[in-house]
Scaffold this motif. Structure first.
Motif, PDB file in Angstrom:
ATOM      1  N   VAL A 235       0.877  -1.312  -0.020  1.00  0.00           N
ATOM      2  CA  VAL A 235      -0.135   0.065   0.006  1.00  0.00           C
ATOM      3  C   VAL A 235       0.797   1.365   0.110  1.00  0.00           C
ATOM      4  CG1 VAL A 235      -1.776   1.466   1.405  1.00  0.00           C
ATOM      5  CG2 VAL A 235      -2.285  -1.082   1.085  1.00  0.00           C
ATOM      6  N   VAL A 236       1.994   1.153   0.709  1.00  0.00           N
ATOM      7  CA  VAL A 236       2.790   2.338   0.979  1.00  0.00           C
ATOM      8  C   VAL A 236       3.718   2.588  -0.532  1.00  0.00           C
ATOM      9  CG1 VAL A 236       4.670   3.259   2.108  1.00  0.00           C
ATOM     10  CG2 VAL A 236       3.020   2.122   3.203  1.00  0.00           C
ATOM     11  N   LEU A 237       3.994   1.357  -0.862  1.00  0.00           N
ATOM     12  CA  LEU A 237       4.785   1.242  -2.230  1.00  0.00           C
ATOM     13  C   LEU A 237       4.096   1.949  -3.221  1.00  0.00           C
ATOM     14  CD1 LEU A 237       7.052   0.186  -3.906  1.00  0.00           C
ATOM     15  CD2 LEU A 237       5.912  -1.997  -4.040  1.00  0.00           C
ATOM     16  N   PHE A 238       2.747   1.444  -3.406  1.00  0.00           N
ATOM     17  CA  PHE A 238       1.846   1.849  -4.467  1.00  0.00           C
ATOM     18  C   PHE A 238       1.592   3.521  -4.503  1.00  0.00           C
ATOM     19  CE2 PHE A 238      -0.157  -2.382  -4.911  1.00  0.00           C
ATOM     20  CZ  PHE A 238       0.836  -2.946  -5.425  1.00  0.00           C
ATOM     21  N   LYS A 239       1.591   3.897  -3.284  1.00  0.00           N
ATOM     22  CA  LYS A 239       1.369   5.537  -3.086  1.00  0.00           C
ATOM     23  C   LYS A 239       2.668   6.252  -3.547  1.00  0.00           C
ATOM     24  CE  LYS A 239      -1.887   5.737   0.934  1.00  0.00           C
ATOM     25  NZ  LYS A 239      -2.067   5.955   2.471  1.00  0.00           N
ATOM     26  N   GLN A 240       3.744   5.576  -3.260  1.00  0.00           N
ATOM     27  CA  GLN A 240       5.195   6.179  -3.663  1.00  0.00           C
ATOM     28  C   GLN A 240       5.190   6.156  -5.273  1.00  0.00           C
ATOM     29  OE1 GLN A 240       8.466   3.870  -2.166  1.00  0.00           O
ATOM     30  NE2 GLN A 240       8.235   4.216  -0.186  1.00  0.00           N
ATOM     31  N   ILE A 241       4.763   5.237  -5.835  1.00  0.00           N
ATOM     32  CA  ILE A 241       4.579   5.019  -7.261  1.00  0.00           C
ATOM     33  C   ILE A 241       3.814   6.032  -7.891  1.00  0.00           C
ATOM     34  CG2 ILE A 241       4.242   3.713  -9.164  1.00  0.00           C
ATOM     35  CD1 ILE A 241       5.266   1.389  -7.442  1.00  0.00           C
ATOM     36  N   MET A 242       2.548   6.091  -7.300  1.00  0.00           N
ATOM     37  CA  MET A 242       1.773   7.094  -7.807  1.00  0.00           C
ATOM     38  C   MET A 242       2.053   8.615  -7.480  1.00  0.00           C
ATOM     39  SD  MET A 242      -2.143   5.132  -7.361  1.00  0.00           S
ATOM     40  CE  MET A 242      -1.740   4.569  -5.702  1.00  0.00           C
ATOM     41  N   SER A 243       2.874   8.640  -6.734  1.00  0.00           N
ATOM     42  CA  SER A 243       3.453  10.252  -6.311  1.00  0.00           C
ATOM     43  C   SER A 243       4.287  10.597  -7.390  1.00  0.00           C
ATOM     44  CB  SER A 243       3.834  10.469  -4.955  1.00  0.00           C
ATOM     45  OG  SER A 243       5.283   9.737  -5.024  1.00  0.00           O
ATOM     46  N   GLY A 244       5.223   9.429  -8.212  1.00  0.00           N
ATOM     47  CA  GLY A 244       6.143   9.612  -8.964  1.00  0.00           C
ATOM     48  C   GLY A 244       7.276  10.399  -8.490  1.00  0.00           C
ATOM     49  N   LYS A 245       7.480  10.442  -6.956  1.00  0.00           N
ATOM     50  CA  LYS A 245       8.552  11.156  -6.356  1.00  0.00           C
ATOM     51  C   LYS A 245       9.751  10.029  -6.047  1.00  0.00           C
ATOM     52  CE  LYS A 245       5.928  14.891  -4.545  1.00  0.00           C
ATOM     53  NZ  LYS A 245       5.314  15.426  -3.394  1.00  0.00           N
ATOM     54  N   PHE A 246      10.942  10.346  -6.620  1.00  0.00           N
ATOM     55  CA  PHE A 246      12.035   9.515  -6.270  1.00  0.00           C
ATOM     56  C   PHE A 246      13.300  10.331  -6.463  1.00  0.00           C
ATOM     57  CE2 PHE A 246      11.769   9.822 -10.883  1.00  0.00           C
ATOM     58  CZ  PHE A 246      12.946   9.660 -11.333  1.00  0.00           C
ATOM     59  N   GLU A 247      14.438   9.801  -5.692  1.00  0.00           N
ATOM     60  CA  GLU A 247      15.608  10.495  -5.567  1.00  0.00           C
ATOM     61  C   GLU A 247      16.802   9.731  -6.201  1.00  0.00           C
ATOM     62  OE1 GLU A 247      15.387  13.412  -4.264  1.00  0.00           O
ATOM     63  OE2 GLU A 247      13.586  13.483  -3.376  1.00  0.00           O
ATOM     64  N   PHE A 248      17.636  10.637  -6.451  1.00  0.00           N
ATOM     65  CA  PHE A 248      19.046  10.127  -6.886  1.00  0.00           C
ATOM     66  C   PHE A 248      19.901  10.176  -5.576  1.00  0.00           C
ATOM     67  CE2 PHE A 248      17.607  11.293 -11.103  1.00  0.00           C
ATOM     68  CZ  PHE A 248      17.462  10.112 -11.626  1.00  0.00           C
ATOM     69  N   ASP A 249      19.834   9.352  -4.435  1.00  0.00           N
ATOM     70  CA  ASP A 249      20.551   9.649  -3.297  1.00  0.00           C
ATOM     71  C   ASP A 249      21.887   9.662  -3.357  1.00  0.00           C
ATOM     72  OD1 ASP A 249      17.995   8.846  -1.910  1.00  0.00           O
ATOM     73  OD2 ASP A 249      18.318   6.807  -3.034  1.00  0.00           O
ATOM     74  N   ARG A 250      22.606  10.549  -2.437  1.00  0.00           N
ATOM     75  CA  ARG A 250      23.871  10.592  -2.216  1.00  0.00           C
ATOM     76  C   ARG A 250      24.274   9.484  -1.331  1.00  0.00           C
ATOM     77  NH1 ARG A 250      26.379  16.633  -2.013  1.00  0.00           N
ATOM     78  NH2 ARG A 250      27.912  15.208  -2.578  1.00  0.00           N
ATOM     79  N   PRO A 251      25.653   8.991  -1.250  1.00  0.00           N
ATOM     80  CA  PRO A 251      26.515   9.086  -2.271  1.00  0.00           C
ATOM     81  C   PRO A 251      26.504   8.328  -3.412  1.00  0.00           C
ATOM     82  CG  PRO A 251      27.481   7.759  -0.740  1.00  0.00           C
ATOM     83  CD  PRO A 251      25.893   8.249  -0.059  1.00  0.00           C
ATOM     84  N   TRP A 252      25.637   7.420  -3.510  1.00  0.00           N
ATOM     85  CA  TRP A 252      25.238   6.352  -4.395  1.00  0.00           C
ATOM     86  C   TRP A 252      25.318   6.946  -5.818  1.00  0.00           C
ATOM     87  CZ3 TRP A 252      22.686   6.441   0.379  1.00  0.00           C
ATOM     88  CH2 TRP A 252      23.266   5.407   0.996  1.00  0.00           C
ATOM     89  N   TRP A 253      24.647   8.085  -6.190  1.00  0.00           N
ATOM     90  CA  TRP A 253      24.500   8.504  -7.210  1.00  0.00           C
ATOM     91  C   TRP A 253      25.299   9.574  -7.684  1.00  0.00           C
ATOM     92  CZ3 TRP A 253      21.298   6.681 -11.202  1.00  0.00           C
ATOM     93  CH2 TRP A 253      20.480   5.820 -10.869  1.00  0.00           C
TER      94      TRP A 253
END
Length: 295
Positions: free
Chosen positions: A214-232
């Motif tokens: 349920v939480v995962l689907f809310k994340q996807i439907m928001s379309g918000k994601f990050e290019f996290d430091r330091p990995w990116w």
């Protein structure tokens, strides 16, 4: 080949894998010595899923592409269906990712380039895969430069020109937001999945994740994601820009496979993809922008 004796042509060997209503066995052509994988579908176990099986077979009979698993022969019996498939021995791309942790940009771009060409081909035939993920991407062999092969068309859909569907399907972490909203969707869902796959290739973890769907689907439907430091931090802006054009909430603004193939990140590592190497396209226009749709 209804009623043909499979055993007269093939020696059936070890089991390569087992699914919910099928198993895959190694087979050798008695006359040529060529090896294949035979998918044996138990009709009794797939009651209610017959249309899904029929669609998969119809698609496999239709497609011929270097980066799509090939069907060589079909045998039908009263209780079983036998699909004689191209044998791939490199395993799932998922296992390769787990083993490596992540890919460098050149390797990632080359893999994505091959996947995009295969998806462009499918979309030109009016086919959406609808379940693209590393587990459904196979490696042809265990060499340093294997082919990547799209497999498992069990959830695929053959679309008419203007057809959309509202059927919820796919794998949670890779599913497009429009599928979750059940407002109708088309072939664009595959490009969202490729965006997720590319993200994972480059950093080793997904852009959307939670143990609660349920939480995962809310994340996807928001379309918000990050290019996290330091990995990116060490990953190029071009790679990030490529992903941003795929993980787009509005499917009409999301890149098509052909547009993705022309992105500078792909071109830098893979060169320009020649139009003559791809299937024909029909150009459509909408109010928001010029757009190339594959049919």
């Amino acid at each position: 080949m209804e009623g043909t004796d499979l055993a007269s042509k093939y020696d059936i060997g070890d089991t390569l894998g087992v699914g919910a209503f099928s198993e895959v066995k190694l087979a050798t052509n008695k006359h040529t010595g060529e090896r294949y994988a035979i998918k044996i579908i138990d009709r009794a176990k797939c009651k209610g899923k017959e249309s899904m099986i029929d669609t998969e077979i119809k698609i496999l009979q239709q497609v011929r592409h270097d980066n799509i698993i090939q069907l060589h022969e079909l045998y039908k019996e009263e209780n079983r269906i036998y699909l004689v498939m191209e044998l791939v021995t490199g395993g799932e791309l998922f296992d390769d990712i787990v083993g490596r942790g992540k890919y460098g940009e050149r390797d990632a771009a080359n893999l994505v380039h091959k996947i995009l060409k295969a998806i462009d081909y499918l979309h030109c035939l009016g086919i959406a895969h609808r379940d693209l993920k590393p587990e459904n991407l196979l490696l042809s062999d265990k060499s340093a430069t294997p082919k990547v092969m799209i497999s498992d068309f069990g959830l695929s859909k053959i679309f008419n020109d203007e057809e959309v569907t509202k059927t919820a399907c796919g794998t949670p972490g890779y599913v497009a937001p429009e599928v979750l909203k059940r407002q109708g969707y088309g072939r664009e869902v595959d490009l969202w999945s490729i965006g997720v796959i590319t993200y994972i290739f480059l950093c080793g973890y997904p852009p959307f994740y939670h143990t609660n769907n349920v939480v995962l689907f809310k994340q996807i439907m928001s379309g918000k994601f990050e290019f996290d430091r330091p990995w990116w931090d060490s990953i190029s802006d071009a790679a990030k820009d490529f992903i941003r054009h795929l993980l787009v909430l509005d499917p009409q603004q999301r890149y098509t496979a052909r547009e993705a193939l022309a992105h500078p990140w792909i071109v830098h590592y893979c060169g320009v993809t020649r139009t003559e190497d791809l299937s024909p396209v029909i150009v459509k226009r909408n109010k928001s922008r010029r757009r190339t749709d594959t049919l």
